[in-house]
Design an enzyme around this catalytic site. Structure first.
Site, PDB file in Angstrom:
ATOM      1  N   THR A  16       4.220 -14.754  18.454  1.00 42.02           N
ATOM      2  CA  THR A  16       3.672 -15.537  17.409  1.00 42.02           C
ATOM      3  C   THR A  16       2.339 -15.990  17.552  1.00 42.02           C
ATOM      4  OG1 THR A  16       4.381 -17.653  18.434  1.00 42.02           O
ATOM      5  CG2 THR A  16       6.085 -16.627  17.170  1.00 42.02           C
ATOM      6  N   GLU A  42      10.208 -14.454  14.727  1.00 42.44           N
ATOM      7  CA  GLU A  42      11.409 -14.740  15.408  1.00 42.44           C
ATOM      8  C   GLU A  42      12.569 -14.171  14.503  1.00 42.44           C
ATOM      9  OE1 GLU A  42       8.938 -16.990  14.969  1.00 42.44           O
ATOM     10  OE2 GLU A  42       8.863 -18.184  16.496  1.00 42.44           O
ATOM     11  N   LYS A  75       2.496 -36.805   4.177  1.00 44.18           N
ATOM     12  CA  LYS A  75       3.372 -37.769   4.092  1.00 44.18           C
ATOM     13  C   LYS A  75       2.711 -38.910   3.610  1.00 44.18           C
ATOM     14  CE  LYS A  75       5.791 -35.780   8.109  1.00 44.18           C
ATOM     15  NZ  LYS A  75       4.559 -34.893   8.383  1.00 44.18           N
ATOM     16  N   TRP A  92       7.018 -37.082   0.405  1.00 45.16           N
ATOM     17  CA  TRP A  92       6.276 -36.023   0.798  1.00 45.16           C
ATOM     18  C   TRP A  92       5.694 -35.256  -0.029  1.00 45.16           C
ATOM     19  CZ3 TRP A  92       9.830 -32.779   4.929  1.00 45.16           C
ATOM     20  CH2 TRP A  92       9.763 -33.570   5.977  1.00 45.16           C
TER      21      TRP A  92
END
Ligand code: ADP
Length: 543
Positions: free
Chosen positions: A185, A333, A442, A447
């Site tokens: 990654t 992944e 936030k 959100w």
């Protein structure tokens, strides 16, 4: 009682041998790094992979060892994709756009003794040479005539290396769980982490990619993976294309809209894959062409993933080329295909606007991938298209741990991997990424999705790129700052942009400020680099 069917292992070699037997004359076309167009086919690729495996054996490579590459999408890279795992070693594709210290970290972590390199990346490796002590030999992926002058003394020439070898190799019958590929990654936080694919996971992922509800590769398609072979194995397309026998068109080192367009036109590509910034480059290039009928090109599908595909991008590509955009989601992944957005038959009667509202979702998991969303305590959230939480996935091509990090437990009690993405799941199974968990804004306990705001801002005709980051706010904790790169020659004002957003978003989502920059910072995989933007605007306060 066990079944009485044959237990043939799922191996990458079987993909190659199938292609060599049933599609030997199907072409692999490369925009060669040395210039010009190179043509070969699956029959020749399999023979050259055998030569390469002999050469690597001669160099002392044994099973379980890593071989690293820093290379573009090319036929030689495809040979490495097949030969290295085929002989039982592990192919570690390294992203050359990473920082030098990340590249040396990966090369030291993989402990590769042989590094295969495209000409383009030699200067980078010359500078790193004393930081990668494990690398004994560097193979330049070219022929003798194009070998460069270099300060390094452990250099080999790819074509010389394979020239005298036999075109048949006795491929070992490995356990299908043998490690085959290692991709890291980009490590936006901490060191890069290695996902270690197996033969089994790679074959299952490839089979899945070939289904109609996924990438839909087949022997009748002409596939243009613009996503690099150093970015999550070009989303698995080299293996899936070989398995299906699709004609493969590889763009080499020229990452320009002009190259993509010329290849699409000259080679009759039907499926092209890449991150959103690639398609912006293509659209900008074709906008300069006069009197070309782009809708008559055979391109059918643009497959977009890596970051969110905005409605404005989907719309431009579809109208310009009379093609269909397929939005997909995944990560290193997950090999990477975790979801693909194909419309269900029942949506056929919907209006264009309703269809677009579905197309921007990241799609449904293919068979094999299971998804759930959970709250911070790990409790399941409803699949109602509204509730959002941490996206968790499991399946036979999802990582269960990281390379050389056995101490890290990355799965929950049910074996699900936490993606770090925040998502909704709707009743039909379509997943929508709200944000990466670290990018969500936030504000006052609620959100705000940076992706939603960016998608809408991108619809403004003068906006080329848009990014939203949260800026600390004394009352609301964080408030959104909208950062815009205008189209060339355009000078929109803050008020123009805010007026455009009005009515399209809830009032409290309105960015507290809009700023304009000339160039958006991008990550090694072509995504907006939010961390760099946060640094750039670390002193920013809302006036
Ligand atoms: P890197 O950060 O190295 O590019 P990955 O390619 O593994 O690593 O990135 C995976 C992440 O990219 C996902 O977790 C998700 O946040 C983002 N991503 C991938 N596809 C999409 C998409 N279609 N829409 C929004 N985000 C996406």
């Amino acid at each position: 009682m066990l079944g009485l069917m044959q237990d043939r292992p799922l191996l990458i070699t079987t993909i190659m041998e199938y292609a060599a037997t049933y599609h030997p004359d199907h072409e692999i076309v490369t925009r060669a790094v040395e210039g010009g167009i190179h043509r070969t086919n699956y029959g020749e690729i399999a023979q050259r992979a055998a030569r390469l495996a002999h050469a690597l054996t001669r160099l002392g490579i044994h099973q379980g060892e890593c071989i690293s590459t820093l290379a573009w999408n090319s036929y030689r890279h495809l040979e490495l994709y097949l030969a290295v795992p085929g002989m039982g070693a592990i192919l570690n594709t390294v992203n050359p756009r990473l920082f030098p210290e990340q590249i040396s970290y990966i090369l030291n972590n993989s402990a590769a003794r042989i590094l295969f390199l495209d000409l383009t990346f030699l200067p980078q490796i010359e500078k790193l040479a004393d930081k990668i002590p494990a690398v004994e030999k560097i193979v330049i992926m070219t022929d003798r005539a194009h070998m460069p002058a270099t300060s390094l003394d452990n250099i080999l020439c790819y074509e010389e290396l394979v020239a005298a070898e036999d075109t048949r190799f006795d491929w070992p019958e490995l356990d299908e769980n043998t490690a085959a590929g290692l991709c890291y990654t980009s490590g936006t936080t901490g060191d890069p982490k290695g996902a270690l694919y197996s033969h089994r996971s790679t074959v299952l992922h490839s089979l899945s990619a070939c289904t109609r509800d996924s990438l839909g590769l087949s022997s009748a398609e002409v596939v243009l993976p613009i996503v690099p072979m150093f970015h999550v194995n070009a989303w698995g397309t080299p293996y899936a294309a070989t398995l299906s026998g699709a004609r493969l068109v590889l763009p080499g080192a020229e990452m320009t809209g002009e190259n993509f367009y010329n290849l699409m036109r000259d080679e009759g590509c039907t499926i092209a894959l890449g991150v959103p910034t690639i398609w912006l480059a293509l659209l900008q290039y074709v906008a300069t062409l006069k009197d070309q009928d782009l809708t008559s090109l055979p391109i059918k599908n643009f497959i977009i993933g890596g970051s969110a595909a905005a409605p404005s991008l989907i719309d431009s590509l579809e109208k310009t080329f009379d093609a269909t955009v397929i939005h997909a989601w995944g990560m290193t992944e997950t090999s990477p295909l975790g979801s693909v957005n194909r419309p269900l038959a029942k949506y056929a009667h919907l209006s264009d606007q309703q269809k677009m509202a579905i197309k921007v979702k990241q799609g449904r998991p293919p068979f094999g991938i299971e998804m759930k969303i959970v709250d911070d305590d790990g409790h399941d959230l409803p699949h109602d298209g509204v509730a959002f939480g941490r996206l968790m996935v499991r399946g036979p091509w999802v990582a269960k741990g990281y390379f050389k990090q056995p101490e890290l437990n990355i799965l929950d009690d049910d074996g699900y991997f936490d993606t770090g993405d925040v998502s909704t799941l709707d009743p039909d199974g379509y997943m929508t990424i709200v944000d990466r968990s670290k990018d969500v804004i936030k504000s006052g306990g609620e959100w705000i999705s940076s992706i939603d705001l960016e998608n809408i801002a991108l619809g403004h005709p003068q906006v080329a790129e848009a990014a939203v980051i949260g800026i600390a706010h004394p009352k609301w904790q964080e408030r959104p700052l909208l950062i815009i790169v205008p189209n060339a020659g355009e000078t929109p004002t803050k008020q123009d942009i805010l007026d455009y957003l009005q009515g399209k978003i809830a009032k409290w989502w309105t960015p507290d400020d809009v700023v304009f920059i000339e160039e958006m910072p991008h990550t090694a995989t072509g995504k907006t680099q939010k961390r760099a933007l946060r640094t750039l605007f670390s002193d920013f306060t809302f006036g």
